[in-house]
Design a protein around this motif. Structure first.
Motif, short mmCIF file in Angstrom:
data_model
loop_
_atom_site.label_atom_id
_atom_site.label_comp_id
_atom_site.label_asym_id
_atom_site.label_seq_id
_atom_site.Cartn_x
_atom_site.Cartn_y
_atom_site.Cartn_z
N TYR A 44 0.86 -1.18 0.00
CA TYR A 44 0.00 0.00 0.00
C TYR A 44 0.89 1.23 0.00
O TYR A 44 2.07 1.15 0.34
N SER A 45 0.35 2.36 -0.44
CA SER A 45 1.14 3.59 -0.46
C SER A 45 0.41 4.68 0.31
O SER A 45 -0.81 4.79 0.24
N PHE A 56 6.23 4.45 11.88
CA PHE A 56 4.94 3.75 11.95
C PHE A 56 5.14 2.24 11.98
O PHE A 56 4.59 1.54 12.81
N ILE A 57 5.94 1.72 11.06
CA ILE A 57 6.09 0.28 10.91
C ILE A 57 6.84 -0.34 12.10
O ILE A 57 6.69 -1.53 12.38
N GLU A 170 -5.81 -2.60 4.58
CA GLU A 170 -6.54 -1.33 4.39
C GLU A 170 -6.55 -0.55 5.70
O GLU A 170 -6.36 0.67 5.71
N SER A 171 -6.76 -1.25 6.81
CA SER A 171 -6.75 -0.60 8.12
C SER A 171 -5.36 -0.05 8.44
O SER A 171 -5.23 1.07 8.95
N ALA A 176 -1.69 4.45 9.04
CA ALA A 176 -0.42 5.08 8.67
C ALA A 176 -0.66 6.51 8.20
O ALA A 176 0.12 7.42 8.53
N SER A 177 -1.73 6.72 7.45
CA SER A 177 -2.00 8.06 6.93
C SER A 177 -2.33 9.06 8.04
O SER A 177 -2.19 10.26 7.85
#
Length: 188
Positions: A44-45, A56-57, A170-171, A176-177
Motif C-alpha cells: 500500500y502507499s 509507523f512500521i 486497508e486498516s 499510517a495516513s
C-alpha cells in the motif's frame, strides 16, 4: 437513445470513480498456497515521508489498533533486533482462533524489517517489510511465508486468510495516513 448513452456513460464513470476512491492507498494483496505454506504479498502507499513510515512500521505496540491483533508487546531490544510477543485472534467458521507468537524483527532504519517467529502457534512465519520512497509518498511492501499448525483444512484457512488480510492492510494504510508519534519529530 442519446439520453440512454449519456446515462450509461455517467453510470460507468461514477462506478470507476467510486472504485478508485474505495482504494485510496492502492492496497494490493495476493495470497497463494504452495506445499502447505502460504505466500502472502501485500503493498500500500501512503502520502508520508520514509522516516515517518519507518516510525509507523516499527511502532510494534501500536499495532494493537489493527483488527485481529489483541496484544503486541516489546519483550526485548538489543541493537537492531527487537522481540515482540503478539496475540492474534481470527474468526474461522464462526470459531475464534487465538494464535500466540514471539517474533524477532531485524531493523534496517528507513529501509526494511525482516522478521521471523522464534516461538509460537504457527510452524513457520517469516518475511520482510520494505519501504520505498516515491515522490510524495512511501510504498509499504510486505512479503511473508506462513505455515499454520492447525487441523483445519488448508482450503478453509486460505479462504479466511485471503478475506481478512485485505481488510487488515486497508486498516494499516488508513492508520499510517493518520500516524502521529513523538519519534516523528526527529524526521523533520
Amino acid at each position: 437513445m442519446k439520453w440512454f448513452l449519456t446515462l450509461a456513460l455517467a453510470f460507468f464513470i461514477s462506478q470507476s470513480f467510486a472504485q478508485e476512491n474505495s482504494n485510496p492507498f492502492d492496497v494490493r494483496v495476493n495470497v497463494t498456497l504452495v506445499d502447505g505454506r502460504f505466500h502472502a504479498q501485500a503493498s500500500y502507499s501512503v502520502p508520508m515521508n520514509i522516516c515517518n513510515a519507518y516510525a509507523f512500521i516499527t511502532d510494534y505496540e501500536g499495532s494493537k489498533n489493527i483488527p485481529g491483533i489483541i496484544e503486541a508487546r516489546v519483550i526485548s531490544r538489543a541493537g537492531n533486533r527487537v522481540r515482540v510477543y503478539r496475540v492474534i485472534e481470527e474468526q474461522i467458521l464462526f470459531f475464534p482462533i487465538e494464535m500466540k507468537s514471539t517474533v524477532e524483527y531485524t531493523e534496517l532504519p528507513n529501509r526494511s524489517l525482516t522478521f521471523e517467529q522464534i516461538s509460537g502457534d504457527n510452524r513457520l512465519y517469516k518475511g520482510t517489510w520494505k519501504l520505498l520512497e516515491e515522490k510524495d509518498k512511501t510504498v509499504f511492501k510486505y512479503d511473508a511465508q506462513i505455515e499454520p499448525n492447525s487441523i483445519i483444512p488448508s482450503a478453509i484457512i486460505e479462504y479466511f486468510i485471503k478475506n481478512s488480510m485485505r481488510g487488515r492492510f486497508e486498516s494499516m494504510a488508513q492508520r499510517a495516513s493518520q500516524y502521529k508519534s513523538i519519534e516523528v519529530v526527529a524526521c523533520k
